[in-house]
Design a protein around this motif. Structure first.
Motif, PDB file in Angstrom:
ATOM      1  N   ALA A  77       0.820  -1.208   0.000  1.00  0.00           N
ATOM      2  CA  ALA A  77       0.000   0.000   0.000  1.00  0.00           C
ATOM      3  C   ALA A  77       0.856   1.260   0.000  1.00  0.00           C
ATOM      4  CB  ALA A  77      -0.942   0.010   1.195  1.00  0.00           C
ATOM      5  N   ASP A  78       2.011   1.212   0.678  1.00  0.00           N
ATOM      6  CA  ASP A  78       2.903   2.367   0.724  1.00  0.00           C
ATOM      7  C   ASP A  78       4.033   2.176  -0.275  1.00  0.00           C
ATOM      8  OD1 ASP A  78       1.474   3.600   2.779  1.00  0.00           O
ATOM      9  OD2 ASP A  78       2.555   2.443   4.295  1.00  0.00           O
ATOM     10  N   PHE A  79       4.336   3.252  -1.015  1.00  0.00           N
ATOM     11  CA  PHE A  79       5.355   3.177  -2.063  1.00  0.00           C
ATOM     12  C   PHE A  79       6.703   2.740  -1.501  1.00  0.00           C
ATOM     13  CE2 PHE A  79       8.461   5.281  -4.975  1.00  0.00           C
ATOM     14  CZ  PHE A  79       8.117   4.600  -6.124  1.00  0.00           C
ATOM     15  N   ASP A  80       6.988   3.144  -0.269  1.00  0.00           N
ATOM     16  CA  ASP A  80       8.309   2.848   0.280  1.00  0.00           C
ATOM     17  C   ASP A  80       8.395   1.469   0.893  1.00  0.00           C
ATOM     18  OD1 ASP A  80       6.610   3.835   2.513  1.00  0.00           O
ATOM     19  OD2 ASP A  80       8.421   3.425   3.667  1.00  0.00           O
ATOM     20  N   PHE A  81       7.261   0.795   1.080  1.00  0.00           N
ATOM     21  CA  PHE A  81       7.292  -0.482   1.801  1.00  0.00           C
ATOM     22  C   PHE A  81       7.251  -1.623   0.801  1.00  0.00           C
ATOM     23  CE2 PHE A  81       5.355  -4.099   4.039  1.00  0.00           C
ATOM     24  CZ  PHE A  81       6.243  -4.222   5.076  1.00  0.00           C
ATOM     25  N   LEU A 180      22.634   7.070  -3.703  1.00  0.00           N
ATOM     26  CA  LEU A 180      21.541   7.721  -2.983  1.00  0.00           C
ATOM     27  C   LEU A 180      21.478   9.206  -3.297  1.00  0.00           C
ATOM     28  CD1 LEU A 180      21.700   5.951   0.491  1.00  0.00           C
ATOM     29  CD2 LEU A 180      20.093   5.558  -1.374  1.00  0.00           C
ATOM     30  N   GLU A 181      22.618   9.831  -3.463  1.00  0.00           N
ATOM     31  CA  GLU A 181      22.625  11.254  -3.815  1.00  0.00           C
ATOM     32  C   GLU A 181      21.978  11.458  -5.182  1.00  0.00           C
ATOM     33  OE1 GLU A 181      25.782  14.967  -4.421  1.00  0.00           O
ATOM     34  OE2 GLU A 181      26.500  12.985  -3.805  1.00  0.00           O
ATOM     35  N   ALA A 182      22.330  10.599  -6.142  1.00  0.00           N
ATOM     36  CA  ALA A 182      21.725  10.701  -7.472  1.00  0.00           C
ATOM     37  C   ALA A 182      20.236  10.369  -7.418  1.00  0.00           C
ATOM     38  CB  ALA A 182      22.446   9.760  -8.440  1.00  0.00           C
ATOM     39  N   LEU A 183      19.874   9.401  -6.607  1.00  0.00           N
ATOM     40  CA  LEU A 183      18.477   8.990  -6.507  1.00  0.00           C
ATOM     41  C   LEU A 183      17.607  10.126  -5.979  1.00  0.00           C
ATOM     42  CD1 LEU A 183      16.664   6.489  -6.908  1.00  0.00           C
ATOM     43  CD2 LEU A 183      17.082   5.913  -4.510  1.00  0.00           C
ATOM     44  N   MET A 184      18.122  10.889  -5.025  1.00  0.00           N
ATOM     45  CA  MET A 184      17.340  11.992  -4.461  1.00  0.00           C
ATOM     46  C   MET A 184      17.001  13.042  -5.511  1.00  0.00           C
ATOM     47  SD  MET A 184      18.690  12.756  -0.590  1.00  0.00           S
ATOM     48  CE  MET A 184      20.449  12.612  -0.876  1.00  0.00           C
ATOM     49  N   GLN A 190      11.412  12.588  -6.385  1.00  0.00           N
ATOM     50  CA  GLN A 190      10.924  13.865  -5.884  1.00  0.00           C
ATOM     51  C   GLN A 190       9.406  13.942  -5.923  1.00  0.00           C
ATOM     52  OE1 GLN A 190      13.046  16.652  -8.361  1.00  0.00           O
ATOM     53  NE2 GLN A 190      14.909  16.568  -7.108  1.00  0.00           N
ATOM     54  N   ARG A 191       8.809  13.286  -6.918  1.00  0.00           N
ATOM     55  CA  ARG A 191       7.353  13.322  -7.059  1.00  0.00           C
ATOM     56  C   ARG A 191       6.657  12.340  -6.121  1.00  0.00           C
ATOM     57  NH1 ARG A 191       3.611  14.417 -11.214  1.00  0.00           N
ATOM     58  NH2 ARG A 191       1.538  13.894 -10.444  1.00  0.00           N
ATOM     59  N   TYR A 192       7.144  11.115  -6.072  1.00  0.00           N
ATOM     60  CA  TYR A 192       6.421  10.057  -5.363  1.00  0.00           C
ATOM     61  C   TYR A 192       7.005   9.710  -3.995  1.00  0.00           C
ATOM     62  CZ  TYR A 192       4.249   9.371  -9.906  1.00  0.00           C
ATOM     63  OH  TYR A 192       3.566   9.567 -11.083  1.00  0.00           O
ATOM     64  N   LEU A 193       8.210  10.158  -3.726  1.00  0.00           N
ATOM     65  CA  LEU A 193       8.824   9.856  -2.438  1.00  0.00           C
ATOM     66  C   LEU A 193       9.529  11.107  -1.918  1.00  0.00           C
ATOM     67  CD1 LEU A 193       9.025   7.314  -0.647  1.00  0.00           C
ATOM     68  CD2 LEU A 193      11.253   6.866  -1.668  1.00  0.00           C
ATOM     69  N   PRO A 194       8.745  12.143  -1.550  1.00  0.00           N
ATOM     70  CA  PRO A 194       9.348  13.407  -1.108  1.00  0.00           C
ATOM     71  C   PRO A 194      10.045  13.236   0.238  1.00  0.00           C
ATOM     72  CG  PRO A 194       6.983  13.431  -0.740  1.00  0.00           C
ATOM     73  CD  PRO A 194       7.282  12.173  -1.507  1.00  0.00           C
ATOM     74  N   PRO A 197       9.626  10.774   6.549  1.00  0.00           N
ATOM     75  CA  PRO A 197       9.857   9.445   7.128  1.00  0.00           C
ATOM     76  C   PRO A 197       9.819   8.321   6.107  1.00  0.00           C
ATOM     77  CG  PRO A 197       8.356  10.712   8.494  1.00  0.00           C
ATOM     78  CD  PRO A 197       8.551  11.496   7.231  1.00  0.00           C
ATOM     79  N   ALA A 198       8.911   8.402   5.137  1.00  0.00           N
ATOM     80  CA  ALA A 198       8.812   7.325   4.147  1.00  0.00           C
ATOM     81  C   ALA A 198      10.097   7.216   3.340  1.00  0.00           C
ATOM     82  CB  ALA A 198       7.621   7.567   3.224  1.00  0.00           C
ATOM     83  N   ARG A 199      10.635   8.365   2.920  1.00  0.00           N
ATOM     84  CA  ARG A 199      11.884   8.328   2.167  1.00  0.00           C
ATOM     85  C   ARG A 199      13.017   7.792   3.026  1.00  0.00           C
ATOM     86  NH1 ARG A 199      14.782  13.420  -0.880  1.00  0.00           N
ATOM     87  NH2 ARG A 199      13.062  13.154  -2.348  1.00  0.00           N
ATOM     88  N   GLU A 200      13.065   8.186   4.271  1.00  0.00           N
ATOM     89  CA  GLU A 200      14.143   7.721   5.154  1.00  0.00           C
ATOM     90  C   GLU A 200      14.085   6.205   5.327  1.00  0.00           C
ATOM     91  OE1 GLU A 200      16.772   9.341   6.269  1.00  0.00           O
ATOM     92  OE2 GLU A 200      16.015  10.946   4.995  1.00  0.00           O
TER      93      GLU A 200
END
Length: 282
Positions: A77-81, A180-184, A190-194, A197-200
């Motif tokens: 359900a969560d993009f980061d999980f 990770l720097e490039a990914l950010m 930037q659009r889906y994982l701003p 906490p979710a990004r972290e």
């Protein structure tokens, strides 16, 4: 094979054009082509986008009708999980069986001379499922680098290391921090994982660089696009009106990203695609 309603064209537009120019039939078989039952109109609109995008390139869209991750298991359900880089949800065991059976039947009907499957760059669970299924259903599928994920520096190396694949030209040592720097900076992150906490949580998993036992040697095939082909590819990609802005931000940003990727691959072309062939004798 396209995990979603855009992946094959995002990643393989140039190679599709090459096959079509030869007079060959190109079928874009999308696996997870149907999803939210409460938004049937929205998903019908996305399939119309797929038809318009395919028409730009002369390809034929075909849909398996399976639901993508958030609509087949609440664990996604969560993009980061788990969707990015995490393990498969327990419920995906039965979906894997269904996917293998459906693809087996489709390939028996289509009898492709060449099969292209997503390499799984970016670690999206749906891409990984399709990659795993293709490896068991075709003797030597070509792995395509998934866009926009492959446009992030170090992302392809990360996936090759996770799969234990050895390349002809050994790349430099992995750099999780640089990745990770490039990914950010990637528009889709930037659009889906701003920031938050979710990004972290997601980035905490990604700091661990994968390292699987070396299993197969692979070699790369480059597909450079001339300006005319690159323009056709861009038109097809932006036919996905509901998706392209979230993945690339603007057409100008898209062009800058694909040009930078081509330069990293040593090509002056405006767009270059890369495909990986298992070089281990069958």
């Amino acid at each position: 094979l396209s995990p979603h309603l855009d992946d094959a064209i995002l990643s393989c537009a140039g190679r599709i054009l090459r096959h079509v120019a030869r007079g060959e039939r190109v079928v874009l078989l999308t696996v997870f082509s149907h999803a939210d039952p409460n938004d049937a109109a929205g998903w019908a609109a996305r399939r119309r986008e797929d038809e318009r995008a395919a028409a730009h390139l002369g390809a034929e869209p075909r849909w398996l009708g399976m639901p993508d991750a958030p609509f087949r298991d609440p664990a996604y359900a969560d993009f980061d999980f788990d969707v990015l880089s995490g393990p498969h949800a327990p419920g995906d065991a039965q979906w894997r069986e269904r996917l293998n059976a459906r693809l087996h039947d489709e390939l028996a009907t289509l009898r492709p001379t060449t099969l292209y499957a997503p390499l799984g760059v970016g670690d999206h669970v749906d891409h990984r499922l399709v990659f795993e299924a293709a490896a068991g259903l075709h003797p030597r599928p070509l792995g395509y680098e998934d866009h926009p994920y492959a446009l992030v520096p170090h992302a392809v190396r990360r996936r090759l290391d996770a799969l234990g694949l050895v390349t002809d030209d050994p790349p430099p040592p992995p750099s999780p921090a640089a990745y990770l720097e490039a990914l950010m900076a990637a528009p889709y992150v930037q659009r889906y994982l701003p920031p938050g906490p979710a990004r972290e949580r997601c980035f905490a998993r990604l700091r661990a660089w994968p390292a699987a036992p070396r299993r197969h040697r692979v070699h790369a095939e480059l597909e450079p696009l001339d300006p005319a082909a690159a323009a056709l590819a861009e038109a097809a990609i932006w036919a996905y009106e509901s998706q392209a802005p979230g993945l690339y931000a603007t057409p100008e940003r898209y062009r800058a990203l694909v040009r930078a990727h081509a330069e990293r691959l040593g090509s002056p072309a405006p767009r270059v695609e890369r495909y990986w062939l298992d070089a281990t004798p069958p």
